[in-house]
Write a protein that holds these residues in place. Sequence first.
Motif, PDB file in Angstrom:
ATOM      1  N   GLY A  35       0.829  -1.192   0.000  1.00 35.32           N
ATOM      2  CA  GLY A  35       0.000   0.000   0.000  1.00 35.32           C
ATOM      3  C   GLY A  35       0.864   1.242   0.000  1.00 35.32           C
ATOM      4  N   ARG A  36       0.202   2.382   0.134  1.00 39.75           N
ATOM      5  CA  ARG A  36       0.891   3.662   0.135  1.00 39.75           C
ATOM      6  C   ARG A  36       0.375   4.518   1.275  1.00 39.75           C
ATOM      7  N   LEU A  37       1.265   5.342   1.816  1.00 40.14           N
ATOM      8  CA  LEU A  37       0.843   6.293   2.843  1.00 40.14           C
ATOM      9  C   LEU A  37       0.080   7.427   2.175  1.00 40.14           C
ATOM     10  N   SER A  38      -1.077   7.729   2.708  1.00 39.82           N
ATOM     11  CA  SER A  38      -1.877   8.817   2.159  1.00 39.82           C
ATOM     12  C   SER A  38      -1.944  10.012   3.092  1.00 39.82           C
ATOM     13  N   ARG A  39      -1.646   9.803   4.387  1.00 37.57           N
ATOM     14  CA  ARG A  39      -1.784  10.907   5.334  1.00 37.57           C
ATOM     15  C   ARG A  39      -0.986  10.596   6.589  1.00 37.57           C
ATOM     16  N   SER A  95       4.834   6.842   0.669  1.00 38.45           N
ATOM     17  CA  SER A  95       5.811   5.823   1.071  1.00 38.45           C
ATOM     18  C   SER A  95       5.167   4.442   1.019  1.00 38.45           C
ATOM     19  N   ARG A  96       5.940   3.451   0.649  1.00 38.57           N
ATOM     20  CA  ARG A  96       5.419   2.080   0.553  1.00 38.57           C
ATOM     21  C   ARG A  96       5.088   1.546   1.946  1.00 38.57           C
ATOM     22  N   VAL A  97       3.982   0.816   2.027  1.00 36.72           N
ATOM     23  CA  VAL A  97       3.583   0.146   3.263  1.00 36.72           C
ATOM     24  C   VAL A  97       3.419  -1.338   2.950  1.00 36.72           C
ATOM     25  N   ILE A  98       4.208  -2.182   3.611  1.00 38.37           N
ATOM     26  CA  ILE A  98       4.231  -3.607   3.306  1.00 38.37           C
ATOM     27  C   ILE A  98       3.754  -4.386   4.532  1.00 38.37           C
ATOM     28  N   PRO A  99       2.625  -5.075   4.467  1.00 42.85           N
ATOM     29  CA  PRO A  99       2.192  -5.893   5.606  1.00 42.85           C
ATOM     30  C   PRO A  99       3.032  -7.164   5.688  1.00 42.85           C
ATOM     31  N   THR A 100       3.464  -7.501   6.888  1.00 39.37           N
ATOM     32  CA  THR A 100       4.288  -8.707   7.061  1.00 39.37           C
ATOM     33  C   THR A 100       3.440  -9.945   7.316  1.00 39.37           C
ATOM     34  N   GLY A 101       2.177  -9.765   7.668  1.00 40.56           N
ATOM     35  CA  GLY A 101       1.331 -10.921   7.965  1.00 40.56           C
ATOM     36  C   GLY A 101       1.541 -11.504   9.336  1.00 40.56           C
ATOM     37  N   SER A 102       2.445 -10.915  10.123  1.00 43.63           N
ATOM     38  CA  SER A 102       2.724 -11.428  11.468  1.00 43.63           C
ATOM     39  C   SER A 102       2.316 -10.407  12.511  1.00 43.63           C
ATOM     40  N   THR A 103       2.207 -10.853  13.752  1.00 47.60           N
ATOM     41  CA  THR A 103       1.909  -9.972  14.874  1.00 47.60           C
ATOM     42  C   THR A 103       3.083  -9.976  15.845  1.00 47.60           C
ATOM     43  N   TYR A 104       3.090  -9.036  16.764  1.00 54.72           N
ATOM     44  CA  TYR A 104       4.179  -8.947  17.725  1.00 54.72           C
ATOM     45  C   TYR A 104       4.034 -10.047  18.779  1.00 54.72           C
ATOM     46  N   ASP A 105       5.165 -10.609  19.170  1.00 56.17           N
ATOM     47  CA  ASP A 105       5.157 -11.627  20.216  1.00 56.17           C
ATOM     48  C   ASP A 105       6.311 -11.386  21.172  1.00 56.17           C
ATOM     49  N   ALA A 106       6.425 -12.235  22.193  1.00 52.25           N
ATOM     50  CA  ALA A 106       7.396 -12.024  23.269  1.00 52.25           C
ATOM     51  C   ALA A 106       8.406 -13.164  23.311  1.00 52.25           C
ATOM     52  N   PRO A 107       9.717 -12.858  23.310  1.00 55.27           N
ATOM     53  CA  PRO A 107      10.701 -13.912  23.541  1.00 55.27           C
ATOM     54  C   PRO A 107      10.696 -14.300  25.013  1.00 55.27           C
ATOM     55  N   VAL A 108      10.671 -15.588  25.312  1.00 59.60           N
ATOM     56  CA  VAL A 108      10.599 -16.052  26.697  1.00 59.60           C
ATOM     57  C   VAL A 108      11.614 -17.172  26.915  1.00 59.60           C
ATOM     58  N   GLY A 109      12.034 -17.322  28.159  1.00 60.15           N
ATOM     59  CA  GLY A 109      12.982 -18.370  28.530  1.00 60.15           C
ATOM     60  C   GLY A 109      13.797 -17.970  29.741  1.00 60.15           C
ATOM     61  N   ASP A 110      14.473 -18.935  30.332  1.00 59.24           N
ATOM     62  CA  ASP A 110      15.290 -18.675  31.514  1.00 59.24           C
ATOM     63  C   ASP A 110      16.445 -17.726  31.218  1.00 59.24           C
ATOM     64  N   ALA A 111      16.826 -17.607  29.946  1.00 56.19           N
ATOM     65  CA  ALA A 111      17.936 -16.724  29.577  1.00 56.19           C
ATOM     66  C   ALA A 111      17.599 -15.257  29.808  1.00 56.19           C
TER      67      ALA A 111
END
Length: 463
Positions: A35-39, A95-111
Amino acid sequence: MTSHRPEKTRAERWAEALREKRARIATPMPLRVEGRLSRLVGLTLEAVGLQATIGTRCLVEGAGGNFIEAEVVGFARDRLYLMPTGDIRGVGPDSRVIPTGSTYDAPVGDALLGRVLDGAGRPLDGKGEPATHERMPLTGRPINPMARRPIREPLDVGIRAINALLTVGRGQRMGLFAGSGVGKSVLLGMMTRFTTADVIVVGLIGERGREVKEFIENILGEEGMARAVVVAAPADTTPVMRLHGAALATSIAEYFRDQGKDVLLLMDSLTRYAQAQRELALAIGEPPATKGYPASVFAKLPALVERAGNGGEGGGSITGFYTVLAEGDDQQDPIADAARAILDGHVVLTRRLADSGHYPAIDIEASISRAMTEITTPEYQQSARRFKKMYSTYEQNRDLISVGAYTPGADPRIDEAIRMQPHMMDFLAQGIREAVNFENSQHDLQALLEQAPPTLPARAARG
């Protein structure tokens, strides 16, 4: 003799090329819709020409071919509203707008233990990427309320006034109500060092960036950081990043709870989280409701807080402390009022005690733990109520006592409160490096009450 391979005929070459073309046609090529930025208004980006669901990550092309991440936060007809997670300098019209198809998530672990992360899970401590191999959604996994274990065991937080008079249970959600500069960060740091919880997760949401390092080095210290994870999304980050920071801290706490551990989750502050949601909601056109807060703010608060608490049988727990900033020390602030209704109790810090040098500046009269009756004995509850009655009697007559208008002997209860007031204040005070465990807190309360034998009511004493 050398053997010569016969050269392919023209027909064979054409046949081979045809097979390659057919193979390429048979393999579907992934289509990327851009897509494109319009505003651009404030921090809100409007895009056209693409479709994406709420919460989807998108890449917005900036100057020099760099890409900026943004999240879909709303839509209207053919327009998508996006909120960036970082700096938007370099973004221009179309400006170009590219959807990644993913959502934000959380890295987890004892580290993650001992690490400091930003709202996106990236390290802020310069120690490189944590070696985590699992990820969890930022939205968490809902727990059937009938599957939750009830609160039955106390959690030692190392603070005498809380352990003895506002006993907190494992899996309880408590609010820490305070104005600015009355010692809430110091109190949180004391709990991280002194608690018996297995893991501490600290979310520093919307606070001053300068305070992040000070909290870690001066308040948490090495002892506290050894079993802690800190998520920092300071005030200069975007509203989406502040919302993500709170969700990330909660997701990390949920991971350790699922491992069967007792987690202490400290969120500083719930008010800044609500303000970030207000900024986002107003930016996409949601009308304000209560004192400038849109309705979505009051829907987001319980959705975040309800993720804490006990898990199922045999699982761990998340005991949550959420600081709530009382603007101008106003306890009827809409966020404070909403938080009070959805939490399992609240600890109120007052400026009057802080200004007098009394720390922690806990107002025992205004504070309550709703789970205390389930995790302490009736006999001990009676002792705690007796302390509160003496404390309240003195506070209610403080003005008369201060100006000398009270006549000693007029009321035995006031006389007892005057005599015990220095001992009660000593009991409630505690040094920043002083830890008082749960057993010693209860013992100290019983020892104090032994100095105050039961008194008759004033009317019976005069009769």
